[in-house]
Scaffold this active site. Structure first.
Site, PDB file in Angstrom:
ATOM      1  N   HIS A   1       0.833  -1.210   0.000  1.00  0.00           N
ATOM      2  CA  HIS A   1       0.000   0.000   0.000  1.00  0.00           C
ATOM      3  C   HIS A   1       0.864   1.256   0.000  1.00  0.00           C
ATOM      4  CE1 HIS A   1      -3.252  -2.683   1.146  1.00  0.00           C
ATOM      5  NE2 HIS A   1      -4.109  -1.688   1.004  1.00  0.00           N
TER       6      HIS A   1
ATOM      7  N   ASN B   1       8.128  -4.614   3.432  1.00  0.00           N
ATOM      8  CA  ASN B   1       6.704  -4.332   3.657  1.00  0.00           C
ATOM      9  C   ASN B   1       6.287  -4.705   5.083  1.00  0.00           C
ATOM     10  OD1 ASN B   1       4.065  -3.580   3.126  1.00  0.00           O
ATOM     11  ND2 ASN B   1       3.532  -5.506   2.124  1.00  0.00           N
TER      12      ASN B   1
END
Ligand code: NAG
Length: 316
Positions: free
Chosen positions: A151, A183
């Site tokens: 994201h 991440n």
């Protein structure tokens, strides 16, 4: 082609202001609609929209959308390429790389208040069908690629409404990220830091995006290498950045700004976020963006704090 529209749009903006002063309610509602139509019909009107943005603000109460964009983009648009407006963030999409140029969010404590039943469990990754198919990333591009669907605007920043959370799962807000050590490691730490800042200070602006950093070959030559995944060739950025602006709670307090650049690779746990602090000009140089409308930053921002804990302790 550009000039007549420019004249028309600027003329329209001027008449909008005049209408407001005259207090002609119906007329300026009509004018707002015309301005929206103009932007929808003509891409050139879009490119000069920052110029007519100030006219927009007079109509904030009558137009939730304009009001929201003005709030999120308070410190200016870093660029104007294919700007896309979602309910709780604004992004600019890079059609060539199938990854956003930047994503801007304005975080307040209310964004982080998790409502019962709202969350990523009920959201699904999906392509944004409003992007022309030639330039759109697909779920298949990420499948078996070895990269996470990372994201840019974090899902955890938008859990007050399911719609806001859902929209962070559009592939326009997603980019290929190394999973282990990035991440789920340092990048996650940075996102958490941003949420802590929001809890503590109440108003935080975040701009997130990819970087494709070249390597130096010789004295005056560089070359750029990055991977692409899937049949749509979604670019794998070499780095990611975040520019964070924290607003002061004091009435005349200066905001405080920090910028981070992290390599898209496993980052050893012993490194701290501070190891990735970076000069915002470096991000501008590599990304071709300009933050804060190119204002002299030393004039508008407070001084650098040497540690995260000191930000929490000394910034007011
Ligand atoms: C969010 O996404 C889920 C799954 O795609 C869907 O079922 C739900 O209706 C969406 N909710 C909202 C508010 O858009």
């Amino acid at each position: 082609m550009i000039r007549p529209w420019l004249g028309l749009a600027l003329g329209l903006a001027a008449s909008l202001v005049a209408c407001f002063v005259a207090g002609a309610y119906f007329q300026h509602r009509h004018a707002t609609r015309r301005l929206q139509q103009l932007v929808q019909q003509d891409p050139y009107a879009y490119y000069i929209s920052p110029k007519i943005f100030n006219a927009f603000c007079f109509f904030a109460e009558q137009n939730g959308e304009v009001h929201r964009v003005r709030r999120i983009m308070k410190y200016g648009f870093p660029g104007l390429d294919d700007v896309r407006i979602y309910s709780d963030f604004v992004l600019s999409y890079d059609r060539r790389n199938r990854v956003a140029h930047w994503v801007c969010e304005h975080l307040q404590q209310s964004n982080l208040l998790r409502q019962p039943g709202v969350g990523r469990a009920s959201a699904t990754y999906r392509p944004d069908l409003s992007v022309p198919s030639t330039f759109r990333a697909a779920l298949a591009d990420y499948r078996h690629s070895g990269f996470d669907r990372g994201h840019l605007a974090a899902a955890g920043n938008h859990c007050s409404h399911q719609l806001h959370c859902n929209e962070t799962f559009f592939l326009t807000n997603i980019a290929p990220q190394i999973g282990q050590g990035f991440n789920s490691g340092a990048w996650n730490k940075l996102e958490t830091y941003v949420r802590h800042l929001t809890q503590r200070f109440g108003s935080v602006y975040v701009c997130t995006g990819p970087l494709y950093k070249p390597r130096q070959q010789s004295a005056n030559k560089w070359s750029l290498e990055y991977q692409m995944i899937g049949s749509n060739m979604v670019a794998v950025p070499t780095h990611y950045f975040k520019v964070i602006t924290i607003e002061s709670k004091l009435p005349l307090g200066k905001p405080y700004m920090e910028a981070y650049v992290l390599p898209n690779s496993p980052i050893p746990q012993k490194l701290t976020l501070r190891d990735f602090l970076c000069d915002i000009r470096e991000i501008e140089h590599y990304a071709g963006l300009q933050f804060f409308d190119g204002l002299r930053r030393s004039a508008i921002f407070g001084s650098n704090f040497p540690s995260e804990s000191q930000v929490f302790r000394d910034f007011l």
